[in-house]
Scaffold this active site. Structure first.
Site, PDB file in Angstrom:
ATOM      1  N   LYS A  44     -19.834 -16.342   7.078  1.00 18.38           N
ATOM      2  CA  LYS A  44     -20.668 -15.117   7.138  1.00 18.38           C
ATOM      3  C   LYS A  44     -18.937 -14.932   6.247  1.00 18.38           C
ATOM      4  CE  LYS A  44     -22.467 -14.176  11.594  1.00 18.38           C
ATOM      5  NZ  LYS A  44     -23.016 -13.350  12.708  1.00 18.38           N
ATOM      6  N   LYS A  48     -31.004 -13.679  11.894  1.00 16.84           N
ATOM      7  CA  LYS A  48     -31.278 -11.469  12.051  1.00 16.84           C
ATOM      8  C   LYS A  48     -31.211 -11.826  10.639  1.00 16.84           C
ATOM      9  CE  LYS A  48     -29.759 -11.530  16.044  1.00 16.84           C
ATOM     10  NZ  LYS A  48     -28.763 -11.107  17.142  1.00 16.84           N
ATOM     11  N   LYS A  93     -30.955 -21.836   9.879  1.00 16.83           N
ATOM     12  CA  LYS A  93     -30.857 -22.123  11.468  1.00 16.83           C
ATOM     13  C   LYS A  93     -31.221 -20.291  10.606  1.00 16.83           C
ATOM     14  CE  LYS A  93     -26.878 -19.593  12.495  1.00 16.83           C
ATOM     15  NZ  LYS A  93     -26.266 -18.555  13.508  1.00 16.83           N
TER      16      LYS A  93
HETATM   17  P1  TYM Z   1     -26.408 -13.804  18.361  1.00 15.03           P
HETATM   18  O1  TYM Z   1     -26.547 -12.319  18.609  1.00 15.03           O
HETATM   19  O2  TYM Z   1     -26.190 -14.595  17.004  1.00 15.03           O
HETATM   20  O3  TYM Z   1     -27.368 -14.496  19.257  1.00 15.03           O
HETATM   21  C1  TYM Z   1     -28.009 -14.376  20.807  1.00 15.03           C
HETATM   22  C2  TYM Z   1     -28.089 -15.587  21.118  1.00 15.03           C
HETATM   23  O4  TYM Z   1     -28.722 -16.263  20.458  1.00 15.03           O
HETATM   24  C3  TYM Z   1     -28.363 -17.878  19.776  1.00 15.03           C
HETATM   25  N1  TYM Z   1     -29.143 -18.120  18.559  1.00 15.03           N
HETATM   26  C4  TYM Z   1     -29.866 -19.026  18.468  1.00 15.03           C
HETATM   27  N2  TYM Z   1     -29.912 -20.578  19.180  1.00 15.03           N
HETATM   28  C5  TYM Z   1     -31.173 -21.689  18.616  1.00 15.03           C
HETATM   29  N3  TYM Z   1     -31.100 -21.095  17.412  1.00 15.03           N
HETATM   30  C6  TYM Z   1     -31.464 -20.213  16.946  1.00 15.03           C
HETATM   31  N4  TYM Z   1     -31.652 -20.557  15.109  1.00 15.03           N
HETATM   32  C7  TYM Z   1     -30.889 -19.087  17.439  1.00 15.03           C
HETATM   33  N5  TYM Z   1     -29.372 -18.063  16.720  1.00 15.03           N
HETATM   34  C8  TYM Z   1     -29.156 -17.698  17.299  1.00 15.03           C
HETATM   35  C9  TYM Z   1     -27.033 -17.597  19.690  1.00 15.03           C
HETATM   36  O5  TYM Z   1     -26.663 -19.051  19.703  1.00 15.03           O
HETATM   37  C10 TYM Z   1     -26.496 -16.691  20.837  1.00 15.03           C
HETATM   38  O6  TYM Z   1     -26.932 -17.250  22.078  1.00 15.03           O
HETATM   39  N6  TYM Z   1     -21.507 -14.434  19.595  1.00 15.03           N
HETATM   40  C11 TYM Z   1     -22.688 -14.117  19.943  1.00 15.03           C
HETATM   41  C12 TYM Z   1     -22.709 -12.796  20.715  1.00 15.03           C
HETATM   42  C13 TYM Z   1     -22.003 -13.030  21.448  1.00 15.03           C
HETATM   43  C14 TYM Z   1     -21.500 -13.726  22.658  1.00 15.03           C
HETATM   44  C15 TYM Z   1     -20.115 -13.458  23.740  1.00 15.03           C
HETATM   45  C16 TYM Z   1     -22.503 -14.302  22.996  1.00 15.03           C
HETATM   46  C17 TYM Z   1     -21.080 -11.981  22.037  1.00 15.03           C
HETATM   47  N7  TYM Z   1     -19.819 -12.122  22.860  1.00 15.03           N
HETATM   48  C18 TYM Z   1     -19.951 -13.667  24.619  1.00 15.03           C
HETATM   49  C19 TYM Z   1     -21.967 -15.489  24.689  1.00 15.03           C
HETATM   50  C20 TYM Z   1     -20.592 -14.985  25.592  1.00 15.03           C
HETATM   51  C21 TYM Z   1     -23.887 -13.857  18.809  1.00 15.03           C
HETATM   52  O7  TYM Z   1     -23.704 -13.737  17.878  1.00 15.03           O
HETATM   53  O8  TYM Z   1     -25.258 -14.275  18.832  1.00 15.03           O
END
Ligand code: TYM
Length: 334
Positions: free
Chosen positions: A114, A200, A197
Site C-alpha cells: 500500500k 476495492k 487480487k
Molecule cells: P478488507 O476490508 O481488505 O477485506 C475484508 C475481508 O475480505 C477478504 N478479501 C479477500 N478474500 C479473498 N480474495 C480477495 N480478493 C479478497 N479481498 C479481500 C480479506 O482477507 C478480509 O478477510 N485489515 C482487514 C480488516 C480488519 C480485520 C480486523 C480483519 C480490521 N481489523 C480484525 C480481521 C480481524 C481488511 O482490510 O480487510
C-alpha cells in the site's frame, strides 16, 4: 468459541470479500452454539488510512452495514458494529503500541504494497494499522478469525503481540487467535489480471464484481474477463500456468460447492465462450437476492444506525473487562 472479523468500509463489498470472508462469517454465525459468540465490525478506524470526505465516509459505513446484513449477517445473533463507536479498539491499540516492534511492522507485506515506493510519504496510521487490527481481535479474546489469505500475516502479528504482552507483564490475558481461511476461495483474483487480487482499490471497476452490480453488469464483466485461447482441461492440474483460467474455474467451483476438478470435467474440451455464460449465470443468481436485500435496507438510514448503535453497546461491554485488565497489568490507573 469467539468468532470475530472486520472489513474496511471503503467502496463496495466485492466478490473477493464475499467468497474469501463474508460467506464464512455467515456460516460460522449459522453454526454457532449457545456458548459461542460472533462479532463482526466495520473497520472505519482503519479506513482513515485512505483519505475520504466526511459525507462519503458516513455513507460508506451505512453501505457496508447494509451489505453485510444483506449477505446474511443477522444483527440479532451476531454483534454487528463499527469500530469508531467502540473506543476500546483505539485505547487498546495505544497500549499494544508499547509491545509491537518496529521490526515486526517493517515486515508487513500489506504496508509495503500500500505504501508503494513513497514510504516516507505514507501515513503513520498505515504503518501501525496491524497493531489496531491486533487490538480489534485481542480486546474480545477472539479464538477464531475468518479472513482471506491476505490477512494471514496480520493474524500472525496479532498472535506475536498477544504472546509478548502476556510474557512481558506475566499475565495470561490475551488469547492467541486462529485464522480461519477458506481452502478454495482464499484469494480471488482480479478479472483483468490473474496475478493481482480482486480489490476495492483497483481503479478499474471491470476488475471486480461488486455485490451491487446488476445482472447485466455482472454478465458483461464476466464476458469481458481476461481468459485465454486454450480449451478447458480434463482436470485442474491442466490449469497450471494459466492464472486467469484458474481464477474463473475456482470462482465457479466455490459458488457451486464443487472442486475445480469437477468443474474442469464438466467443461473439458470447451473454450471460454461456453464457460463464461455459465459462470455469469451462477453469479447473477447468487448475487441477485443479496443485491435486492441491500437496496431495501439502504432506504432506511435510521434502521441501519440503530443496528450499529445496539451492536456497539454490546461490543463495548464485551471488550471492557479485557481492556481494564490490560491497563491494570501495565500499572496504568484508569
Ligand atoms: P478488507 O476490508 O481488505 O477485506 C475484508 C475481508 O475480505 C477478504 N478479501 C479477500 N478474500 C479473498 N480474495 C480477495 N480478493 C479478497 N479481498 C479481500 C480479506 O482477507 C478480509 O478477510 N485489515 C482487514 C480488516 C480488519 C480485520 C480486523 C480483519 C480490521 N481489523 C480484525 C480481521 C480481524 C481488511 O482490510 O480487510
Amino acid at each position: 468459541m469467539r468468532v470475530l472479523s472486520g472489513i474496511q468500509p471503503t467502496g463496495n463489498l466485492h466478490l473477493g470479500n464475499y467468497l474469501g470472508a463474508i460467506r464464512n462469517w455467515v456460516k460460522m454465525q449459522d453454526e454457532m452454539d449457545a456458548d459461542s459468540q460472533c462479532f463482526f465490525f466495520l473497520a472505519d478506524m482503519h479506513s482513515i488510512t485512505v483519505h475520504e470526505a466526511r459525507e462519503q465516509r458516513i455513507r460508506n459505513v451505512r453501505d457496508m452495514a447494509a451489505a453485510l446484513v444483506a449477505a446474511g449477517i443477522d444483527p440479532d445473533r451476531s454483534v454487528l458494529f463499527n469500530q469508531a463507536r467502540v473506543p476500546a479498539h483505539a485505547e487498546l491499540c495505544w497500549l499494544l503500541n508499547g509491545t509491537a516492534r518496529i521490526g515486526w511492522l517493517n515486515r508487513m507485506t500489506q504496508f509495503k504494497d500500500k505504501a508503494g515506493k513513497d514510504r516516507e510519504g505514507a501515513s503513520v496510521g498505515l504503518f501501525v494499522y496491524p497493531v489496531l487490527q491486533a487490538a480489534d481481535i485481542l480486546a474480545y479474546n477472539a479464538t477464531h478469525v475468518p479472513v482471506g489469505e491476505d490477512q494471514k500475516q496480520h493474524l500472525e502479528l496479532a498472535r506475536d503481540i498477544a504472546a509478548k504482552f502476556n510474557s512481558d507483564f506475566g499475565v495470561d490475558l490475551f488469547t492467541l487467535p486462529d485464522p480461519i481461511i477458506p481452502k478454495e476461495s482464499a484469494r480471488i483474483m482480479s478479472l483483468r489480471d490473474g496475478s493481482a487480487k480482486m480489490s476495492k482499490s483497483d481503479p478499474s471497476d471491470m476488475s471486480r464484481i461488486n455485490l451491487t452490480d446488476d445482472d447485466d453488469a455482472i454478465m458483461a464483466k464476466v464476458k469481458k474477463a481476461k481468459s485465454d485461447q486454450e480449451m478447458l482441461p480434463e482436470t485442474a492440474a491442466g490449469l497450471a500456468g494459466r492464472p486467469e483460467a484458474s481464477n474463473l474455474v475456482g470462482i465457479l467451483a466455490t459458488l457451486t460447492a464443487r472442486t475445480p476438478d469437477a468443474v474442469c470435467a464438466e467443461f473439458a474440451g470447451k473454450g471460454f465462450g461456453a464457460f463464461k455464460p455459465a459462470l455469469g449465470e451462477v453469479l447473477v443468481e447468487t448475487l441477485r437476492p443479496i443485491r435486492q436485500r441491500f437496496l431495501e435496507l439502504r432506504t432506511d438510514d435510521a434502521a441501519l444506525d440503530a443496528i450499529l448503535d445496539k451492536g456497539a453497546a454490546k461490543a463495548a461491554a464485551a471488550a471492557e473487562p479485557t481492556l481494564r485488565a490490560a491497563y491494570d497489568a501495565m500499572g496504568l490507573m484508569r
